[in-house]
Design a protein around this motif. Structure first.
Motif, PDB file in Angstrom:
ATOM      1  N   ASN A  85       0.834  -1.204   0.000  1.00 35.08           N
ATOM      2  CA  ASN A  85       0.000   0.000   0.000  1.00 35.08           C
ATOM      3  C   ASN A  85       0.863   1.246   0.000  1.00 35.08           C
ATOM      4  O   ASN A  85       0.568   2.220  -0.696  1.00 35.08           O
ATOM      5  CB  ASN A  85      -0.897   0.022   1.241  1.00 35.08           C
ATOM      6  CG  ASN A  85      -1.973  -1.037   1.171  1.00 35.08           C
ATOM      7  OD1 ASN A  85      -2.235  -1.570   0.093  1.00 35.08           O
ATOM      8  ND2 ASN A  85      -2.570  -1.349   2.298  1.00 35.08           N
ATOM      9  N   GLU A 138      -7.017  -0.404  -5.076  1.00 35.87           N
ATOM     10  CA  GLU A 138      -7.668  -1.680  -4.796  1.00 35.87           C
ATOM     11  C   GLU A 138      -9.108  -1.512  -4.320  1.00 35.87           C
ATOM     12  O   GLU A 138      -9.932  -2.375  -4.550  1.00 35.87           O
ATOM     13  CB  GLU A 138      -6.852  -2.478  -3.780  1.00 35.87           C
ATOM     14  CG  GLU A 138      -6.702  -1.779  -2.442  1.00 35.87           C
ATOM     15  CD  GLU A 138      -5.658  -2.454  -1.572  1.00 35.87           C
ATOM     16  OE1 GLU A 138      -4.529  -2.646  -2.052  1.00 35.87           O
ATOM     17  OE2 GLU A 138      -5.977  -2.781  -0.427  1.00 35.87           O
ATOM     18  N   GLU A 139      -9.406  -0.371  -3.646  1.00 38.55           N
ATOM     19  CA  GLU A 139     -10.782  -0.197  -3.184  1.00 38.55           C
ATOM     20  C   GLU A 139     -11.594   0.410  -4.318  1.00 38.55           C
ATOM     21  O   GLU A 139     -11.387   1.558  -4.668  1.00 38.55           O
ATOM     22  CB  GLU A 139     -10.872   0.740  -1.977  1.00 38.55           C
ATOM     23  CG  GLU A 139     -10.076   0.303  -0.783  1.00 38.55           C
ATOM     24  CD  GLU A 139      -8.758   1.041  -0.710  1.00 38.55           C
ATOM     25  OE1 GLU A 139      -8.218   1.397  -1.787  1.00 38.55           O
ATOM     26  OE2 GLU A 139      -8.261   1.249   0.401  1.00 38.55           O
ATOM     27  N   ARG A 140     -12.512  -0.372  -4.850  1.00 38.28           N
ATOM     28  CA  ARG A 140     -13.353   0.132  -5.922  1.00 38.28           C
ATOM     29  C   ARG A 140     -14.273   1.223  -5.415  1.00 38.28           C
ATOM     30  O   ARG A 140     -14.393   2.276  -6.000  1.00 38.28           O
ATOM     31  CB  ARG A 140     -14.236  -0.995  -6.466  1.00 38.28           C
ATOM     32  CG  ARG A 140     -13.619  -1.803  -7.536  1.00 38.28           C
ATOM     33  CD  ARG A 140     -14.658  -2.695  -8.155  1.00 38.28           C
ATOM     34  NE  ARG A 140     -15.068  -3.768  -7.250  1.00 38.28           N
ATOM     35  CZ  ARG A 140     -14.346  -4.837  -7.008  1.00 38.28           C
ATOM     36  NH1 ARG A 140     -13.193  -4.986  -7.582  1.00 38.28           N
ATOM     37  NH2 ARG A 140     -14.769  -5.775  -6.190  1.00 38.28           N
ATOM     38  N   ARG A 199     -12.667   4.845  -3.420  1.00 35.58           N
ATOM     39  CA  ARG A 199     -11.382   5.374  -3.873  1.00 35.58           C
ATOM     40  C   ARG A 199     -11.293   5.319  -5.397  1.00 35.58           C
ATOM     41  O   ARG A 199     -10.848   6.262  -6.024  1.00 35.58           O
ATOM     42  CB  ARG A 199     -10.258   4.560  -3.230  1.00 35.58           C
ATOM     43  CG  ARG A 199      -8.960   5.299  -3.196  1.00 35.58           C
ATOM     44  CD  ARG A 199      -8.061   4.794  -2.095  1.00 35.58           C
ATOM     45  NE  ARG A 199      -6.678   4.995  -2.448  1.00 35.58           N
ATOM     46  CZ  ARG A 199      -5.718   4.108  -2.281  1.00 35.58           C
ATOM     47  NH1 ARG A 199      -6.008   2.929  -1.741  1.00 35.58           N
ATOM     48  NH2 ARG A 199      -4.489   4.362  -2.636  1.00 35.58           N
ATOM     49  N   GLN A 229     -15.522  -2.837 -11.671  1.00 32.56           N
ATOM     50  CA  GLN A 229     -14.077  -2.909 -11.878  1.00 32.56           C
ATOM     51  C   GLN A 229     -13.754  -2.777 -13.364  1.00 32.56           C
ATOM     52  O   GLN A 229     -12.819  -2.093 -13.741  1.00 32.56           O
ATOM     53  CB  GLN A 229     -13.518  -4.216 -11.300  1.00 32.56           C
ATOM     54  CG  GLN A 229     -12.009  -4.319 -11.361  1.00 32.56           C
ATOM     55  CD  GLN A 229     -11.306  -3.394 -10.369  1.00 32.56           C
ATOM     56  OE1 GLN A 229     -11.920  -2.575  -9.718  1.00 32.56           O
ATOM     57  NE2 GLN A 229      -9.996  -3.525 -10.278  1.00 32.56           N
ATOM     58  N   TRP A 245      -9.871  -8.377  -7.373  1.00 33.09           N
ATOM     59  CA  TRP A 245     -10.413  -8.693  -6.050  1.00 33.09           C
ATOM     60  C   TRP A 245     -11.922  -8.727  -6.073  1.00 33.09           C
ATOM     61  O   TRP A 245     -12.569  -7.773  -6.488  1.00 33.09           O
ATOM     62  CB  TRP A 245      -9.958  -7.645  -5.037  1.00 33.09           C
ATOM     63  CG  TRP A 245      -9.017  -8.186  -4.030  1.00 33.09           C
ATOM     64  CD1 TRP A 245      -8.537  -9.469  -3.977  1.00 33.09           C
ATOM     65  CD2 TRP A 245      -8.422  -7.493  -2.956  1.00 33.09           C
ATOM     66  NE1 TRP A 245      -7.677  -9.594  -2.928  1.00 33.09           N
ATOM     67  CE2 TRP A 245      -7.593  -8.396  -2.283  1.00 33.09           C
ATOM     68  CE3 TRP A 245      -8.510  -6.184  -2.474  1.00 33.09           C
ATOM     69  CZ2 TRP A 245      -6.848  -8.050  -1.171  1.00 33.09           C
ATOM     70  CZ3 TRP A 245      -7.767  -5.845  -1.374  1.00 33.09           C
ATOM     71  CH2 TRP A 245      -6.948  -6.760  -0.717  1.00 33.09           C
TER      72      TRP A 245
END
Lengths: 306, 508
Positions: B294, B337-339, B342, B405, B427
């Motif tokens: 991260n 990674e956070e849809r 973010r 995504q 993910w």
């Protein structure tokens, strides 16, 4: 020497209502609920204590009535914030204003009639000690009760399984729900305890400290108690020490001119809030301390999944 | 002997979706039974019904031959049914043993419970320190805590929901050993997964779900992977193709001796990282979560600005001192990674989500947005990347994970970045969409761009990447050519930097 004793004892007495209210709010916040309505609950406790006293009830019963009054007013907040999942800030502020209004209404007839205040107790032998006697052993019983409650709250939070569960709920109500704890019910109990303690703090003001009923007699102590919990970074021992510190500032305000202090009293009365903001900034920078003591779900409504 | 668990005709419908359609199967004592299916196939719903966390609309559940009438988590525990959730139900601010005490019915006696935890963890090869704070534990260790918590209650049926998604390949092997040992002792295991290899090595039988109903019952070790995939997805999986490539002469993106102190106790410090990425290739960064990925992603994207401009070069130009927006202006693309929250704003329509990064393409004048341009752009992305959505006005949070995504990846690719950084591209994305996204990334690199993929799924990196770096404890390994690498070696590199893992195996 006499001046020291009088400043010390005055500080302890000024801190006592703060200790009651802040220990209660500590439990509430540790469960993940933010009740901003302490000021209102304290006023309800104060006015109902005086009402019970004027109705001829014995002092112990009057204090109990104040405790119940505080708890019942917190129930208003509980129903809004926990059952109906209203915004906790709004519900708490509403309670603060509501408590102020209702207490003023109930207290209309009480004028400024003085109350026969709760008297200091005489402890055989100890109270008669030179120096230590007047310093430590000539307080009213509620001062000692505040210390007992401090020990009880600390023990509950850090030694009992129920306290562990309470802290767990404050961190993650979702996980607590998954493990099988009745989150909403436990939060209700915490809120009621917080209300009862605020009521007790209010009763201390109107039946011991002042002792009479004056509209808005808490004069911001509910907000100071709220700030105190943050200042203490959610630790009981720091609540106690902070209450004495803030109590000491109040006494400084009162006696400042007498002993020739040149600090404006307005500045002194702002000090608790300034100290709280400084502490808040400092602990926010330390994530470890935040994770360990800060109730992560504070003020977030919890909706159990079905 | 009656089966340990018998389901007959389980139905569960939500508004607009049939989550479970007439599902029946049974699990014998000591059987490891896989429930295989894509995201959204109804696996998790079914497990929650079995555990009693939600109730079925109709159908019967029998445990050891007895019909369960009034169901609930408490009933499950009484019957010996335990569940390890995909997202752990642990409290970070308290210790392992305190966490376990909270789910035990008895009065709290921490020393005695610690001793029990040590015994169980020794017996099943699941080393954990009962006094450690949960916040200091890796995801793999947290999972062990969850499993030990279940084992302490002597389960007869253990339900595991996607248990390997957070584990290193080695940790997966340890978990499998534990599960086999449990099964031999007569405990039944329901193993939920979308990973074919795992199911084939571990499970005795498999029930395959698709769109809420059972599409097959197979012996997974005998069935071919392509047959299982067909049952799961409904059609043959398209093989990801990775054509040969021409690398650019100069690297498009370089990291030069990047250092970054940890901002606080929870972060990982980055120590002297070096990396270069050429146009025309995909480079992967492997590693177990929490080893600095991260922090590295933030440093590369510009969310963390570095005081030394030369620590990061974009087309040989120092950019480490520039912020994320300035780096995007220079042709850097980033997919976090956070849809939700973010990568996209959940309650906003796709057109406004397009605006987030595509506003550079003439979508604003004097600070006012040109809505029709944003709409056109979103519509193009939806068409080009086959996003299933009702046009540019659809709300982002209304799309399935895979489709959102696809939209976010598509939005960034449609901006034609020179360098694209993607964190955890697949993910929680279903198998079909995942294959499509991977292919899209490969195609982007084959058009001469540089692509960097950060992923915890080593298999995914092997499928798409030309080269790999392994991240461990804030350090990057040497560059590894995928052709010569094997998964076991990568797995070892993932743990070698972390002395903690060595130490913990010696506990107890």
């Amino acid at each position: 020497m006499d001046l020291f004793i009088s400043i010390f004892t005055a500080t302890v007495i000024a801190a006592t209502p703060l200790i009651f209210a802040a220990l209660g709010e500590l439990i509430v916040e540790k469960s993940g609920v933010l009740n901003l309505g302490i000021e209102g609950m304290m006023l309800m406790g104060a006015v109902f204590g005086v009402w019970a006293h004027f109705s001829g009830m014995p002092m112990t019963l009057a204090i109990l009535i104040a405790i119940v009054a505080g708890a019942l007013s917190s129930l208003v907040f509980g129903i809004l914030a926990l059952t109906f999942m209203a915004n906790q800030y709004a519900a708490g502020l509403a309670l603060a204003i509501f408590g102020g209004g209702v207490s003023a209404f109930i207290g209309r007839g009480f004028g400024s009639t003085p109350v026969d205040a709760v008297q200091p107790i005489k402890i055989p032998w100890l109270s008669d000690l030179p120096f230590l006697g007047p310093l430590l052993f000539q307080f009213d019983p509620l001062v000692y009760l505040s210390l007992i409650l401090f020990v009880a709250v600390s023990w509950f939070l850090y030694k009992s399984k129920a306290g562990l569960a309470l802290r767990a709920i404050g961190e993650s109500p979702e996980s607590a729900h998954a493990v099988g704890y009745p989150v909403i019910m436990i939060r209700y109990v915490a809120v009621l305890f917080g209300g009862a303690m605020a009521g007790l703090g209010g009763a201390y003001l109107s039946l011991v400290y002042t002792p009479l009923w004056v509209e808005n007699m808490t004069a911001g102590r509910g907000w100071i108690a709220l700030a105190l919990v943050v200042f203490a970074a959610w630790r009981p021992i720091r609540v106690l020490l902070g209450a004495w510190l803030f109590g000491g500032m109040t006494i400084l305000q009162l006696q400042g001119q007498a002993i020739g202090l040149k600090i404006p009293t307005e500045l002194l009365s702002a000090l608790p809030y300034i100290a709280t903001i400084v502490v808040l900034v400092l602990i926010s920078r330390n994530r470890m301390a935040m994770v360990l003591d800060f109730p992560a779900s504070l003020a977030k409504p919890f909706r159990p999944s079905s | 002997m009656p089966p340990r668990l018998e389901l007959s005709g389980i139905n569960k419908a939500y508004p607009g979706v049939i989550a479970n359609d007439n599902i029946s199967f049974s699990v014998q004592p000591g059987e490891i039974h896989a429930v295989l299916g894509e995201n959204g196939a109804g696996k998790s719903t079914l497990m929650k019904i079995i555990y009693g966390a939600i109730s079925a609309d109709s159908g019967e559940i029998r445990c050891d031959g007895k019909l369960i009438k009034e169901h609930g988590p408490a009933v499950s525990r009484g019957l010996g049914i335990e569940m390890v959730y995909q997202h752990f139900a642990l409290f970070e601010s308290i210790s392992v043993v305190e966490n376990i005490a909270l789910s035990m019915p008895d009065r709290m006696n921490l020393p005695a419970l610690s001793a029990e935890v040590r015994t169980i963890s020794k017996k099943y090869g699941l080393p954990i320190d009962p006094n450690a704070l949960v916040l200091s534990l890796s995801m793999g260790e947290r999972q062990r805590v969850e499993i030990v918590r279940c084992l302490l209650r002597n389960p007869k049926l253990l339900i595991l929901d996607e248990p390997t998604s957070v584990l290193t390949p080695q940790a997966v092997q340890i978990l499998f050993e534990t599960l086999r040992q449990l099964a031999q002792e007569g405990c039944s295991i329901l193993y939920i997964s979308h990973k074919l290899d795992e199911v084939r090595t571990l499970c005795h039988t498999a029930t395959v779900l698709r769109g809420g109903h059972v599409t097959g019952r197979v012996d997974p070790s005998a069935a071919s992977a392509s047959k299982l995939a067909r049952l799961m997805v409904g059609h043959e999986l398209e093989e990801v193709s990775r054509p040969a490539t021409q690398k650019s002469k100069k690297p498009l993106f370089e990291v030069r001796e990047l250092r970054l102190a940890a901002a606080n106790a929870m972060d990982t410090a980055l120590q002297n990282l070096n990396m270069e990425v050429f146009g025309g290739e995909i480079v992967g960064i492997a590693g177990v979560a929490g080893n600095g990925q991260n922090e590295l992603a933030a440093a590369m994207s510009g969310e963390t600005v570095n005081s030394d401009p030369d620590a990061i070069l974009l087309e040989s130009r120092p950019v480490a001192h520039l912020d994320a927006g300035q780096r995007r202006d220079l042709g850097f693309g980033f997919i976090p990674e956070e849809r939700l929250g973010r990568g996209a704003i959940p309650p906003y329509p796709l057109s406004e989500n397009a605006l987030l990064t595509a506003h550079r393409q003439g979508m604003t004048t004097l600070g006012f947005t040109k809505r029709h341009r944003a709409k056109d752009f979103a519509a193009q992305v939806i068409r080009r990347f086959r996003v299933k959505a009702n046009g540019p006005d659809s709300i982002a949070s209304g799309l399935s994970g895979g489709n959102l995504q696809k939209f976010i990846v598509g939005r960034e690719i449609h901006l034609s970045p020179k360098v694209l950084l993607v964190s955890q591209p697949t993910w929680g994305v279903d198998v079909g969409a995942a294959a499509y996204i991977r292919q899209t990334l490969i195609d982007l690199s084959r058009s001469g761009k540089a692509v960097i993929v950060i992923s915890e799924e080593v298999e995914e990196l092997f499928e798409v990447c030309d080269r790999l770096y392994v991240m461990s404890d804030g350090k990057l390994s040497q560059s590894i050519d995928r052709k010569t690498a094997n998964i076991e070696d990568i797995g070892l590199l993932m743990t070698s930097g972390a002395e903690y893992d060595y130490r913990e195996t010696n506990i107890a």
